[in-house]
Design a protein around this motif. Structure first.
Motif, PDB file in Angstrom:
ATOM      1  N   ALA A 171       0.834  -1.194   0.000  1.00  0.00           N
ATOM      2  CA  ALA A 171       0.000   0.000   0.000  1.00  0.00           C
ATOM      3  C   ALA A 171       0.873   1.250   0.000  1.00  0.00           C
ATOM      4  O   ALA A 171       2.034   1.216   0.430  1.00  0.00           O
ATOM      5  N   TRP A 230       5.030   0.506  12.749  1.00  0.00           N
ATOM      6  CA  TRP A 230       3.930  -0.327  13.226  1.00  0.00           C
ATOM      7  C   TRP A 230       4.238  -0.798  14.637  1.00  0.00           C
ATOM      8  O   TRP A 230       5.378  -1.171  14.945  1.00  0.00           O
ATOM      9  N   PHE A 260       7.101  -0.435   7.059  1.00  0.00           N
ATOM     10  CA  PHE A 260       6.979   0.711   6.175  1.00  0.00           C
ATOM     11  C   PHE A 260       8.313   1.004   5.506  1.00  0.00           C
ATOM     12  O   PHE A 260       9.397   0.700   6.055  1.00  0.00           O
ATOM     13  N   LEU A 299       3.961   0.522   2.429  1.00  0.00           N
ATOM     14  CA  LEU A 299       3.737  -0.416   3.529  1.00  0.00           C
ATOM     15  C   LEU A 299       3.541  -1.806   2.968  1.00  0.00           C
ATOM     16  O   LEU A 299       2.785  -1.982   2.012  1.00  0.00           O
ATOM     17  N   HIS A 348       1.892  -5.327   4.005  1.00  0.00           N
ATOM     18  CA  HIS A 348       1.062  -6.019   4.998  1.00  0.00           C
ATOM     19  C   HIS A 348       0.847  -7.471   4.587  1.00  0.00           C
ATOM     20  O   HIS A 348      -0.203  -8.062   4.821  1.00  0.00           O
ATOM     21  N   GLY A 389      -5.891  -4.624   8.119  1.00  0.00           N
ATOM     22  CA  GLY A 389      -4.501  -4.898   7.773  1.00  0.00           C
ATOM     23  C   GLY A 389      -3.900  -3.906   6.806  1.00  0.00           C
ATOM     24  O   GLY A 389      -2.716  -3.623   6.852  1.00  0.00           O
ATOM     25  N   TYR A 395       3.481 -10.260   9.265  1.00  0.00           N
ATOM     26  CA  TYR A 395       3.889  -9.527  10.447  1.00  0.00           C
ATOM     27  C   TYR A 395       5.369  -9.791  10.729  1.00  0.00           C
ATOM     28  O   TYR A 395       5.843 -10.919  10.521  1.00  0.00           O
ATOM     29  N   PRO A 396       6.086  -8.782  11.208  1.00  0.00           N
ATOM     30  CA  PRO A 396       5.638  -7.434  11.512  1.00  0.00           C
ATOM     31  C   PRO A 396       5.382  -6.614  10.245  1.00  0.00           C
ATOM     32  O   PRO A 396       6.121  -6.730   9.265  1.00  0.00           O
ATOM     33  N   LEU A 397       4.330  -5.802  10.262  1.00  0.00           N
ATOM     34  CA  LEU A 397       4.103  -4.876   9.166  1.00  0.00           C
ATOM     35  C   LEU A 397       5.297  -3.923   9.111  1.00  0.00           C
ATOM     36  O   LEU A 397       5.796  -3.490  10.148  1.00  0.00           O
TER      37      LEU A 397
END
Lengths: 113, 115
Positions: free
Chosen positions: A40, B47, A104, A95, A97, B100, A100-102
């Motif tokens: 994203a 995050w 950036f 980003l 997604h 998400g 995990y971990p997300l």
């Protein structure tokens, strides 16, 4: 962890020009299940919270001008802003997604000459 | 209209605790996973934690694991972040965001950890 490498750190353009921001992931973000890339793009204007521009790498969020174009697949992604406007002055972040971990990207500061 | 409003931030001494809240409206809160993301002054986005719609799945960044706890109350449409053993490096604007893909964000609440 998936590392997101975003470039450039900053750029300055005149209104009407086109800019390209790149994001490279250390692992593929393409889901084999649904063939979607979990990438994203966000725009953060000064003093505001981030706003979603693009999801699944290339789908524009509702209300986002069509001069914002997302492209790419797998590990290499691009946000293109055509016909840059003064209102596009902002920081831009990618980003992932996919897992995990997300994580950036480090951000790109867009300045208007 | 989707709205997320964070609260609970403030100035706190190192080692102390703080609990943040995020009140959601404009959508069926119980259907969505939720997240906390933070941004230190002048820095990028980080995050922090995520929780699934029914609280069955919870994830944390390594930087906060063992110190922060994410939770939610679907009856109250509210997301929480309990922060303990706070450090100066936890100083940041804390945002809550939906699902998400982080499709909607609140305006954030500032947490300053300083003596």
């Amino acid at each position: 962890d998936i590392v997101m490498t975003q470039s450039p750190f900053s750029l300055a353009v005149s209104e009407g020009e086109m800019v390209t921001i790149n994001c490279k992931s250390s692992q593929s973000l393409l889901s084999s299940g649904n063939q979607k890339n979990y990438l994203a793009w966000y725009q953060q204007k000064p003093g505001q919270s981030p706003k979603l521009l693009i999801y699944y790498a290339s789908t524009r969020q509702s209300g986002v001008p069509d001069r914002f174009i997302g492209s790419g697949s797998g590990t290499d992604f691009t946000l293109t802003i055509s016909d840059v406007q003064a209102e596009d002055l902002a920081d831009y972040y990618c980003l992932q997604h996919y897992s995990y971990p997300l994580t950036f990207g480090s951000g790109t500061k867009l300045e208007i000459k | 209209e989707v709205q997320l409003v964070e609260s609970g931030g403030g100035l706190v001494q190192p080692g102390r605790s703080l609990k943040l809240s995020c009140l959601a409206s404009g959508f069926t809160f119980s259907n969505y996973g939720m997240n906390w993301i933070r941004q230190a002054p002048g820095k990028g986005l980080e995050w922090v934690a995520s929780i699934s719609s029914s609280s069955s799945y919870i994830y944390y960044a390594d930087t906060v694991k063992g110190r922060f706890t994410i939770s939610r109350d679907n009856a109250k449409n509210t997301l929480y972040l309990q922060m303990t053993s706070l450090r100066s490096e936890d100083t940041a604007l804390y945002y809550c965001a939906r699902r998400g893909g982080l499709d909607f964000w609140g305006p954030g609440t500032m947490v300053t950890v300083s003596s």
